[in-house]
Write a protein that holds these residues in place. Structure first.
Motif, PDB file in Angstrom:
ATOM      1  N   ALA A  41      41.781  90.883  14.181  1.00  0.00           N
ATOM      2  CA  ALA A  41      40.977  88.980  14.212  1.00  0.00           C
ATOM      3  C   ALA A  41      40.735  89.281  15.835  1.00  0.00           C
ATOM      4  N   PRO A  42      41.094  90.271  16.963  1.00  0.00           N
ATOM      5  CA  PRO A  42      40.202  89.593  18.537  1.00  0.00           C
ATOM      6  C   PRO A  42      39.195  90.305  17.981  1.00  0.00           C
ATOM      7  N   THR A  43      39.558  92.093  17.046  1.00  0.00           N
ATOM      8  CA  THR A  43      37.782  93.396  17.247  1.00  0.00           C
ATOM      9  C   THR A  43      37.163  92.118  16.643  1.00  0.00           C
ATOM     10  N   ALA A  49      30.790  87.792  19.955  1.00  0.00           N
ATOM     11  CA  ALA A  49      30.434  88.074  21.039  1.00  0.00           C
ATOM     12  C   ALA A  49      29.221  89.014  21.221  1.00  0.00           C
ATOM     13  N   ILE A  50      29.209  90.010  20.536  1.00  0.00           N
ATOM     14  CA  ILE A  50      28.648  91.020  20.885  1.00  0.00           C
ATOM     15  C   ILE A  50      27.199  90.532  19.716  1.00  0.00           C
ATOM     16  N   ASP A  51      27.277  89.844  19.253  1.00  0.00           N
ATOM     17  CA  ASP A  51      26.489  89.318  18.068  1.00  0.00           C
ATOM     18  C   ASP A  51      25.707  88.403  18.730  1.00  0.00           C
ATOM     19  N   GLN A  52      26.731  87.266  19.167  1.00  0.00           N
ATOM     20  CA  GLN A  52      25.686  86.276  20.343  1.00  0.00           C
ATOM     21  C   GLN A  52      24.555  86.765  21.643  1.00  0.00           C
ATOM     22  N   PRO A 129      39.977  92.855  24.860  1.00  0.00           N
ATOM     23  CA  PRO A 129      39.221  91.496  24.392  1.00  0.00           C
ATOM     24  C   PRO A 129      38.385  90.872  25.665  1.00  0.00           C
ATOM     25  N   ILE A 130      39.763  90.451  25.907  1.00  0.00           N
ATOM     26  CA  ILE A 130      39.023  89.947  27.829  1.00  0.00           C
ATOM     27  C   ILE A 130      37.536  90.175  28.590  1.00  0.00           C
ATOM     28  N   SER A 131      37.655  91.252  28.693  1.00  0.00           N
ATOM     29  CA  SER A 131      36.581  92.217  29.444  1.00  0.00           C
ATOM     30  C   SER A 131      35.380  92.577  28.251  1.00  0.00           C
ATOM     31  N   ILE A 132      35.500  92.869  27.066  1.00  0.00           N
ATOM     32  CA  ILE A 132      33.833  92.039  26.092  1.00  0.00           C
ATOM     33  C   ILE A 132      33.898  91.112  26.011  1.00  0.00           C
ATOM     34  N   LEU A 133      34.730  90.195  25.751  1.00  0.00           N
ATOM     35  CA  LEU A 133      34.289  88.740  25.990  1.00  0.00           C
ATOM     36  C   LEU A 133      33.287  88.480  27.098  1.00  0.00           C
ATOM     37  N   THR A 134      33.984  88.328  28.125  1.00  0.00           N
ATOM     38  CA  THR A 134      33.448  88.158  29.389  1.00  0.00           C
ATOM     39  C   THR A 134      32.260  88.411  29.551  1.00  0.00           C
ATOM     40  N   ILE A 135      32.172  90.140  29.592  1.00  0.00           N
ATOM     41  CA  ILE A 135      30.839  90.418  29.593  1.00  0.00           C
ATOM     42  C   ILE A 135      29.629  90.137  28.936  1.00  0.00           C
ATOM     43  N   CYS A 136      29.810  90.069  27.939  1.00  0.00           N
ATOM     44  CA  CYS A 136      28.551  89.630  26.838  1.00  0.00           C
ATOM     45  C   CYS A 136      28.517  87.795  26.770  1.00  0.00           C
ATOM     46  N   GLY A 137      29.369  87.415  27.525  1.00  0.00           N
ATOM     47  CA  GLY A 137      29.576  86.421  27.699  1.00  0.00           C
ATOM     48  C   GLY A 137      28.499  85.857  28.744  1.00  0.00           C
ATOM     49  N   ILE A 138      28.486  87.049  29.779  1.00  0.00           N
ATOM     50  CA  ILE A 138      27.389  86.519  30.730  1.00  0.00           C
ATOM     51  C   ILE A 138      25.765  87.215  30.445  1.00  0.00           C
ATOM     52  N   LEU A 139      26.060  87.923  29.356  1.00  0.00           N
ATOM     53  CA  LEU A 139      24.781  88.795  28.880  1.00  0.00           C
ATOM     54  C   LEU A 139      23.927  87.494  27.954  1.00  0.00           C
ATOM     55  N   THR A 140      25.125  86.403  27.598  1.00  0.00           N
ATOM     56  CA  THR A 140      24.215  85.898  26.185  1.00  0.00           C
ATOM     57  C   THR A 140      24.164  84.396  27.633  1.00  0.00           C
TER      58      THR A 140
END
Length: 259
Positions: A41-43, A49-52, A129-140
């Motif tokens: 689920a978190p993956t 988020a990476i796809d965004q 998960p928090i790190s990936i969501l944060t990094i991808c969110g900033i890049l998006t």
């Protein structure tokens, strides 16, 4: 769905006797599959988020990575990876062990339980998960600056709420897991054990709920998202209406000619 899946695997006899406390193979299978389901689920949220970030990239080469075929492949690899990394080891190191006057389905090795509480839950379930969501969110967020200002605000609001809600619902599970690992050899009263069990249950429930309400976050925080959902509902309604007969036949009573 993850919580419900775990509960469906715990078959009961009568009112209180669970099959996972009787059959050791079922105990191992339930914990193994339940863990794999809770990790996929978190993956999937991180992959989304990476796809965004990919579909908003300025590079055409990067945007070509966002395909349905690749999405199906990553989902398959996601399940396979967690099954090999966690499903098989948990199946091996889980079993029925005595706990006072009762039997519990838990880890057979205390070292494995400590590893799970000190490293696996804080890193894999929380920090990663928090790190990936944060990094991808900033890049998006950087990629969408060329779009309309109103759309940028909506997407930024969605990303901010998603990251904040994930942190709020994930951190308590990390704290609870680390606390249980530190106090493993500490003598506790029955009241302390009951309170700790309640807190851990609430933390786990919050963690699982975090990956079920992202759709509602997007729906409430974005006017564009609400319009898309409304249009899709209208399309489904028209499609269903087109399959229905336009002139339904009625059962007419036949009057006999001869009395």
């Amino acid at each position: 769905m993850t919580v419900a899946f775990g509960q469906m695997l715990d078959i009961t006899y009568g009112t209180s006797l669970k099959w996972s406390l009787i059959n050791e193979i079922w105990c191992r299978f339930r914990n193994s599959i339940g863990t794999v389901a809770s990790l996929t689920a978190p993956t999937c949220i991180c992959l989304a988020a990476i796809d965004q970030w990919i579909i908003t990239s300025h590079s055409v080469h990067h945007r070509r990575w966002s395909t349905r075929r690749l999405a199906y492949l990553t989902i398959f690899l996601n399940v396979s990876f967690w099954f090999l990394l966690t499903g098989i080891p948990i199946f091996i190191f889980t079993g029925l062990i005595p706990n006072g006057n009762s039997i519990v389905c838990s880890y057979l090795s205390q070292s494995f339980a400590t590893y799970n509480n000190i490293f696996f839950i804080p890193i894999i379930y929380c920090l990663l998960p928090i790190s990936i969501l944060t990094i991808c969110g900033i890049l998006t967020w950087k990629n969408i600056q060329r779009l309309r200002r109103s759309l940028v605000r909506q997407i930024g609001r969605m990303i901010f709420i998603q990251i904040t809600s994930t942190i709020i619902t994930t951190v308590p599970l990390c704290i609870a897991a680390i606390y249980l690992a530190i106090t493993t050899n500490t003598m506790k009263t029955l009241l302390q054990q009951v309170v700790e069990s309640l807190i851990v249950t609430i933390a786990r429930l919050c963690f699982f709920l975090a990956y079920s309400y992202h759709f509602y976050i997007y729906l409430l925080s974005s006017k564009h998202m609400r319009r898309i959902v409304f249009e899709q509902c209208l399309k489904i309604k028209r499609k269903v209406a087109s399959t229905l007969p336009t002139h339904p036949t009625r059962n007419m009573a036949v009057i006999p000619v001869n009395p």
